[in-house]
Design a protein around this motif. Structure first.
Motif, PDB file in Angstrom:
ATOM      1  N   PRO A 154      12.160   3.134   9.798  1.00 12.26           N
ATOM      2  CA  PRO A 154      11.798   3.978   8.576  1.00 12.26           C
ATOM      3  C   PRO A 154      12.708   5.227   8.193  1.00 12.26           C
ATOM      4  O   PRO A 154      13.454   5.743   9.105  1.00 12.26           O
ATOM      5  N   LYS A 155      12.441   5.688   6.977  1.00  3.52           N
ATOM      6  CA  LYS A 155      13.194   6.907   6.627  1.00  3.52           C
ATOM      7  C   LYS A 155      12.525   8.253   6.628  1.00  3.52           C
ATOM      8  O   LYS A 155      12.906   9.031   7.232  1.00  3.52           O
ATOM      9  N   LYS A 156      11.172   7.813   6.403  1.00 10.01           N
ATOM     10  CA  LYS A 156      10.524   9.213   6.482  1.00 10.01           C
ATOM     11  C   LYS A 156       9.301   8.854   7.391  1.00 10.01           C
ATOM     12  O   LYS A 156       8.417   7.902   7.328  1.00 10.01           O
ATOM     13  N   VAL A 157       9.231   9.705   8.420  1.00  7.82           N
ATOM     14  CA  VAL A 157       8.196   9.680   9.578  1.00  7.82           C
ATOM     15  C   VAL A 157       7.336  10.758   9.609  1.00  7.82           C
ATOM     16  O   VAL A 157       7.983  11.949   9.798  1.00  7.82           O
ATOM     17  N   ALA A 158       6.236  10.899   9.705  1.00 10.76           N
ATOM     18  CA  ALA A 158       5.216  11.994   9.900  1.00 10.76           C
ATOM     19  C   ALA A 158       4.419  11.727  11.230  1.00 10.76           C
ATOM     20  O   ALA A 158       3.786  10.856  11.444  1.00 10.76           O
ATOM     21  N   GLY A 215       4.330   8.963   0.317  1.00 12.16           N
ATOM     22  CA  GLY A 215       5.665   8.285   0.399  1.00 12.16           C
ATOM     23  C   GLY A 215       6.051   8.011   1.569  1.00 12.16           C
ATOM     24  O   GLY A 215       7.348   7.906   1.625  1.00 12.16           O
ATOM     25  N   PHE A 216       5.566   8.330   2.668  1.00  8.45           N
ATOM     26  CA  PHE A 216       6.244   7.886   4.019  1.00  8.45           C
ATOM     27  C   PHE A 216       6.200   6.461   4.493  1.00  8.45           C
ATOM     28  O   PHE A 216       5.275   5.634   4.068  1.00  8.45           O
ATOM     29  N   LEU A 254      -2.619   9.302   1.579  1.00 14.02           N
ATOM     30  CA  LEU A 254      -1.320   9.476   1.965  1.00 14.02           C
ATOM     31  C   LEU A 254      -0.538   8.022   1.891  1.00 14.02           C
ATOM     32  O   LEU A 254       0.428   7.774   1.612  1.00 14.02           O
ATOM     33  N   SER A 255      -1.347   7.021   2.064  1.00 12.32           N
ATOM     34  CA  SER A 255      -0.959   5.724   2.131  1.00 12.32           C
ATOM     35  C   SER A 255       0.506   5.195   2.363  1.00 12.32           C
ATOM     36  O   SER A 255       1.237   4.700   1.666  1.00 12.32           O
ATOM     37  N   PRO A 256       0.840   5.683   3.799  1.00 12.69           N
ATOM     38  CA  PRO A 256       2.244   5.023   3.926  1.00 12.69           C
ATOM     39  C   PRO A 256       2.440   3.593   4.431  1.00 12.69           C
ATOM     40  O   PRO A 256       1.450   2.818   4.354  1.00 12.69           O
ATOM     41  N   GLU A 272       4.169   3.202  -4.213  1.00 12.59           N
ATOM     42  CA  GLU A 272       5.121   4.069  -4.750  1.00 12.59           C
ATOM     43  C   GLU A 272       5.284   4.684  -6.152  1.00 12.59           C
ATOM     44  O   GLU A 272       5.237   5.756  -6.439  1.00 12.59           O
ATOM     45  N   SER A 273       4.761   4.100  -7.070  1.00  9.83           N
ATOM     46  CA  SER A 273       4.838   4.536  -8.445  1.00  9.83           C
ATOM     47  C   SER A 273       3.512   5.623  -8.560  1.00  9.83           C
ATOM     48  O   SER A 273       3.751   6.316  -9.406  1.00  9.83           O
TER      49      SER A 273
END
Lengths: 395, 853
Positions: free
Chosen positions: A55-59, A131-132, A160-162, A245-246
């Protein structure tokens, strides 16, 4: 280390951390001790997952003292790493340990990495977490009271819907194996059986169009296999991947969290550090070519003391190891040459070395990267150095 | 090569004033060293690894561990505060009320110090915190306190036991309870211990902690006590170095108030892994002697592992182990190095043939399991610090100096930017405000420029055009006194015989105009190896030989060391070494010959020039200390004393002592010798003695006062029957925080030579002053700091300052002013020669000559 590390049953030494529970007042008797400790097994589980899915974005929600973030930041694929917790002092106190270290500057990452810590509650919506690719909630939900627990899916899954969510929570079926435990932590509002967790998880997954898979860490000891993992884990994947994403861009900016700490890492994507690394690699390559050019030169002059080099086998031999393809590529590239006391290394030659090839796609990119720092031939096609360096005498 | 040149070639670390090496190119920039002396490039911090010179700042290895919390760092400052707490001025009656001088022209100066404003009644509250049940983990104690709501919005500093607040809690004893993650209830009792005014030492320590916290908030990277900006590195690719610009900062109580000081500093980092180093070395040496050379070069170096930011000392190299081999983890499982680094740090080791570095870890407390060995992968280890080889690399040091040199204006602009950041960054401002502090204006003050000195030659008094360099002014003047050189030797090789002859002609010519008569020497041709030179010296030197000159074919250290060793220990004769390369420089022969003629004159016991000394019967003494280069637990103490009222002749002793402290244990032996010598020449004892003591580290002031000064007093009392002999002791420091600039036409410049500052930037408890006695052409000059810790002489401050300035004119290796009084520089030269080359006490037969120049 695998996610399913073994458990061992050991006599209780003056033991203070078994799981997250407090046992110090407990009579000394046999208890479960995990090796590696259970919290480490949970983190390792997440780490493996990250390596697998890149993954690119991680929280990390409920990141506490940011231990998991510190483990994840070494992963080269992550570009955004976010931690959220309601304890601001803790974030502040440990936060600056996430800042880049000296080695990160000396050997920058390939990709940018920004780490941000937010002070806030997981049941509040903040658009900066939209967008995570992965959101982790490690040992979080059991700290939520019923009101927050009810709001939690709506925020994390709905808003958030990752792409992927990992939720871990204690498995209460395992608790009887611990001496006289009701809840593992006094702040736990509940601890669920596997059935309870899975029912909740399936309901949430269904409602927000995720699929869920159950696993866990902390295997039960022999003879008690039926109780399941000590920590149960649900991995939620969004059906249809990143279709949401949109919608992200349509959301209004909503900043309710307070950014407590933010840091960005040097990387090859930043021109300054790209040049730094490139110039260093080029000078090193040129220097090594120059030095290996020297003895031959001396031999021709008849000065070189030709010591037998038979000890090849016993002596160490290192430096980069090339594959046959790489070797051929280097061999076929233009060779370094001398004009007078100047030593020329064609940029094309340098580009043939895998380390430099990885940095620069073409000659032009290399030229513009090093032009400010390294002397080039008049037509700019080669690096120029003095063949004999004053430092050669020193050895 | 002259001794001076050698000192320089080996790194300018301690001799950071004007270079006088023979044959330096015209632009080899004197100021280089001036600027450098204040940058990290030459500071010998532990991290830099150039620890061979006694150092004031020892940044421990742990200092690069970014994990430690701010309070730990605070403790490191204790030594400074220890010094600052010592009040020496109150014992000196003549300066108790006023320690400022009066002569000279007032000059307005800007400093790098800033006001810190806070309310009049500002106080710091010191609390003690206890836990029930007691918690061993400091981290847990801090976590619990920090997470308590009662204290959450207060400015606080806490180290696990001591808590500092700027606002008083309502109760003297506050009881709080908190819960650990494990659900344990812990009672915290916070008891008020003290209320501290802003000038108290503890308070100043807390201020420093606060500012460190604030600079971290400006995204600066802390190394030791300094802060660097890693996002603006400067590169020196040809030497594989990066420089991080940054600041050394401190908050301190000066003459009348608390001030924040900041000075530009650079961190030198090496962009070279151990593997790259080894590969390059392997290329150079060839395989046959590679392992041996490699071990010699690497063992003892400190490396930084990039994955965890720790530093380790290389204690061994295990050539039999490869990254593909396995090792046992602490939990007993076996794993290969390759897999371990992949799993633990996501690092792929690319070279599978490299050996493994071995580092001996310090034993942990309460751990009887013996020493731990750490195995490190060369590819993942960065070299740190500059090796001796690097610091002796003139090209490298020059490249570093060129990058780090800053004009006064450049420096001022950097400062302005830092201050701007401090005031504009919301986090930084918030932190300051919660403590009730406000960052104030830059301090300006008035200094004085004392009158320039006349240089006394044999038959001429000259008023130099520039006190920085009067070589032109004295070109046609005769030296005060010079022995003629009748019996002497020149050792050279076949290749250098020609240059030796042309040099000799030049030397005789310039010697003639200086009043230094040089006869033809015996020229001895030797083979080009160190042993041949020493053999020739042994063979040809007899008691009549006055001086031996060696023309060295290369700057290999063994030549110089073995020749000097023999001629100072076994067969004491003054010697002069010069590099053939230096004599080959075109068009430089005259100036080189002049320099060498001057050095030879001194080495034979001559006197070059003098300045007017108003005090009759004054002996000045210089003391410096330095660690021996070979055995680090040996201290080399060099002492130099003037033996005539004109202060042109010197007696020296160098004593080696085995001790861990810098404090000279042997002063009595030296003082007795010096006083005897004075008596012999002057048939009386001196009326006054002024001792300039250099090489004093942080935290040593107390030992100096309690131990060294009494020792000096005793030896003086024992030597003289009349008790009238009076003593002063002055600590000389070339490194200090304050910088001074003159403001002129809206730009800032270095202050003129002879600028004295004795107010505001000085310390209230001390009798101290700053003196600028050297130029920094292209860089920023750093003032020399003088602290008079003992003073029977009761000279007026004005006289003490001007006498010190006069003494800066008397160093015979440079026809100009230098940054410290000549006796200090002589003592430094002596200790450096002994520590680097000789490693034993030089023969006493040489004690009356400046053989160490």
């Amino acid at each position: 280390m695998e996610a399913t590390a073994r458990t061992k049953t050991e006599a209780l030494a003056p033991c203070n951390s078994v799981v997250d529970g407090n046992f110090e007042e407990v009579p000394r008797e046999t208890v479960i001790k995990f090796k590696p400790p259970l919290y480490r097994q949970r983190y390792q589980f997440v780490k493996n997952l990250v390596e697998q899915h890149e993954p690119k974005k991680v929280a990390d929600l409920g990141c506490g003292d940011t231990s998991l973030l510190r483990l994840l930041k070494v992963n080269p694929c992550i570009e955004f790493l976010v931690g959220v917790d309601i304890n601001e002092d803790k974030l502040r106190w440990r936060g600056d340990t996430l800042a880049p270290l000296m080695g990160d500057y000396l050997k920058p990452r390939d990709l940018n990495l920004t780490i941000t810590l937010y002070h806030g509650s997981v049941v509040e919506r903040d658009s900066r977490l939209l967008g995570f690719d992965l959101i982790t909630c490690i040992e979080l939900i059991e700290h939520l009271d019923s009101g927050d627990l009810a709001r939690f899916p709506e925020v994390v899954f709905g808003y958030l819907s990752p792409s992927m969510i990992v939720i871990s929570t204690p498995n209460s079926e395992f608790n009887p194996l611990f001496p006289s435990v009701t809840l593992r932590d006094s702040d736990h509002k509940f601890e669920w059986t596997r059935m309870e967790f899975q029912t909740w998880a399936l309901y949430v997954a269904n409602r927000y169009d995720y699929s869920v898979e159950f696993t866990g860490v902390g295997e039960p000891p022999a003879g008690a296999e039926n109780v399941g993992y000590c920590t149960q884990i649900g991995i939620f994947r969004k059906n249809g991947g990143k279709a949401m994403e949109s919608c992200v861009s349509e959301q209004h900016d909503q900043h309710v969290y307070k950014a407590v700490f933010t840091t960005s890492y040097p990387s090859l994507q930043q021109e300054r550090f790209f040049k730094l690394v490139l110039v260093n690699e080029v000078s090193q390559q040129v220097e090594s070519l120059r030095v290996s050019h020297l003895p031959r030169q001396k031999k021709q002059d008849g000065e070189w003391d030709d010591t037998p080099k038979d000890s090849q086998a016993s002596s160490p031999c290192f430096g980069p190891v090339f594959t046959e393809v790489e070797k051929a590529k280097i061999e076929n590239s233009p060779k370094p040459f001398c004009v007078g006391d100047k030593f020329f290394v064609p940029l094309q030659r340098l580009l043939a070395y895998p380390k430099l090839n990885r940095l620069c796609a073409n000659e032009e990119m290399m030229r513009s990267g090093i032009a400010d720092s390294i002397p080039l031939s008049s037509d700019g096609s080669a690096v120029v150095a003095d063949l004999r360096d004053y430092s050669d005498e020193q050895f | 090569m002259s001794g001076r040149a050698r000192a320089r070639a080996r790194g300018i670390a301690h001799s950071s004033f004007r270079a006088t090496e023979v044959g330096r190119t015209q632009d080899s920039s004197l100021p280089t060293s001036v600027d450098l002396s204040n940058s990290e490039a030459t500071s010998s911090s532990g991290f830099m690894g150039t620890s061979r010179i006694s150092t004031n700042h020892k940044y421990g290895i742990s200092s690069c561990d970014a994990g430690s919390t701010f309070m730990e760092r605070g403790v490191k400052n204790k030594q400074d505060f220890m010094d600052l707490d010592i009040s020496t001025r109150e014992k000196l009656a003549h300066v108790r009320d006023c320690k400022t001088g009066s002569s000279g022209i007032p000059v307005k100066l800007v400093t790098n110090l800033f006001n810190l404003d806070f309310p009049q009644d500002w106080q710091l509250y010191q609390y003690h915190v206890t836990y029930l049940p007691d918690l061993a983990s400091r981290r847990l104690r801090i976590a619990l306190l920090y997470s308590h709501s009662k204290l959450s919005d207060k400015a606080k500093a806490f180290d696990g036991a001591m808590l500092f607040l700027s606002q008083k809690l309502e109760e003297k004893v506050t009881e709080l309870s908190s819960e650990t993650q494990r659900g344990e209830t812990v009672k915290m009792t916070i008891t008020l211990k003290r209320e501290l005014p802003s000038s108290s030492p503890i308070c100043i320590q807390v201020f420093n902690i606060i500012f460190r916290k604030i600079l971290k908030k400006l995204s600066m990277y802390q190394i030791g006590r300094n802060f660097y900006n890693p996002s603006e590195p400067m590169e020196i690719p040809q030497h594989k170095l990066s420089l991080w610009p940054g600041f050394a900062i401190s908050v301190s109580y000066f003459e009348s108030k608390l001030l924040f000081g900041a000075d530009v500093s650079y961190k030198v980092l090496r962009n070279e892994t151990v593997l790259e180093f080894m590969t390059a070395l392997c290329h150079r040496t060839g395989l046959s002697c590679f392992t041996q050379t490699c071990e010699k070069q690497l063992i003892g170096l400190i490396v930084l592992t990039r994955y965890n930011n720790r530093t380790y000392r290389i204690d061994d190299i295990d050539w039999s182990v490869r990254p593909t081999h396995t090792f046992q983890k602490r939990d007993g499982t076996e794993i290969t190095y390759v897999d371990y680094y992949k799993q633990q740090y996501d690092i792929i080791i690319s070279d599978l043939n490299q050996p493994i570095l071995v580092s001996l870890l310090k034993k942990k407390r309460n751990d009887d399991s013996g020493a731990w060995l750490a195995h490190l992968i060369p590819e993942l280890c960065f070299l740190t610090g500059l090796t001796e080889q690097a610091t002796s690399d003139f090209q490298l040091m020059k490249a570093v100096a060129e990058k780090t040199r800053l004009t006064p204006l450049g420096r001022q602009q950097r400062l302005a930017r830092l201050v701007d950041n401090l005031q504009r960054n919301t986090n930084a401002r918030f932190e300051l405000e919660t403590w009730g502090l406000h960052f104030g204006s830059q301090i300006s003050l008035t200094g004085r420029v004392v009158p320039s000195e006349k240089i006394l030659m044999q038959d001429h008094i000259c008023q130099p055009v520039s006190a920085a360099d009067w070589s032109k002014d004295i070109r046609t003047c005769k030296s005060l006194s010079a022995q003629s050189l009748n019996t002497w030797l020149i050792l050279c090789s076949d290749r250098t015989e020609y240059v030796a002859n042309s040099f000799l002609n030049c030397l005789r010519k310039v010697g003639d105009s200086m009043g230094f008569n040089v006869d033809y020497p015996k020229i001895i041709k030797v083979q080009e190896n160190p042993a041949a030179f020493v053999r020739a010296v042994q063979h040809h030197v007899d008691p009549d030989v006055q001086l031996v000159m060696c023309i060295l074919p290369s700057n290999q250290k063994t030549y110089y060391d073995s020749i000097k060793k023999y001629l100072t220990l076994d067969c004491p004769v003054p010697s002069q070494c010069v590099l053939a390369r230096t004599l080959n420089k075109q068009g430089m022969m005259m100036s080189i010959a002049t320099k060498i003629a001057m050095q030879m004159t001194c080495k034979l016991g001559g006197e070059l020039w003098a300045v007017e000394i108003p005090l009759k019967s004054l002996m000045v003494v210089g003391i410096d200390v330095c660690k021996d280069a070979l055995s680090k637990d040996v201290m080399v103490v060099g002492c130099v004393a003037s033996v005539n009222p004109g202060i042109t002749r010197w007696f020296s002793r160098c004593i080696l002592q085995r001790t861990t402290t810098d404090v000279a244990d042997c002063l009595k032996v030296f003082m007795t010798g010096a006083l005897n010598k004075w008596y012999k020449y002057n048939h009386d004892l001196p009326a006054r003695i002024i001792v300039y003591r250099a090489g004093v580290g942080d935290g040593q002031l107390k030992t100096l006062i309690e131990y060294e000064v009494p020792q000096l007093l005793i030896s003086v009392a024992e030597s003289s029957s009349n008790a009238s002999l009076r003593l002063s002791v002055i600590v000389v420091r070339k490194k200090c925080m304050p910088r001074f600039f003159t403001e002129m036409n809206r730009t800032v410049q270095n202050p003129p030579l002879g600028t004295i500052v004795d107010s505001e930037a000085t310390r209230h408890k001390w009798y101290d002053f700053y003196l600028i006695s050297q130029v920094a052409g292209r860089g920023t000059v750093s003032p020399t700091y003088y602290n008079v810790i003992y003073d029977d002489n009761s000279l007026k401050p004005d006289h003490m300052q001007r006498l010190t300035f006069k003494l800066c004119h008397l160093y015979y290796n440079w026809p100009g002013l230098i940054s410290v009084p000549a006796p200090c520089q002589y003592a430094h030269k002596l200790t450096f020669l002994v520590a680097q080359s000789i490693h034993k006490e030089p023969s006493l037969e040489l004690a009356n000559f400046l053989f160490y120049l």
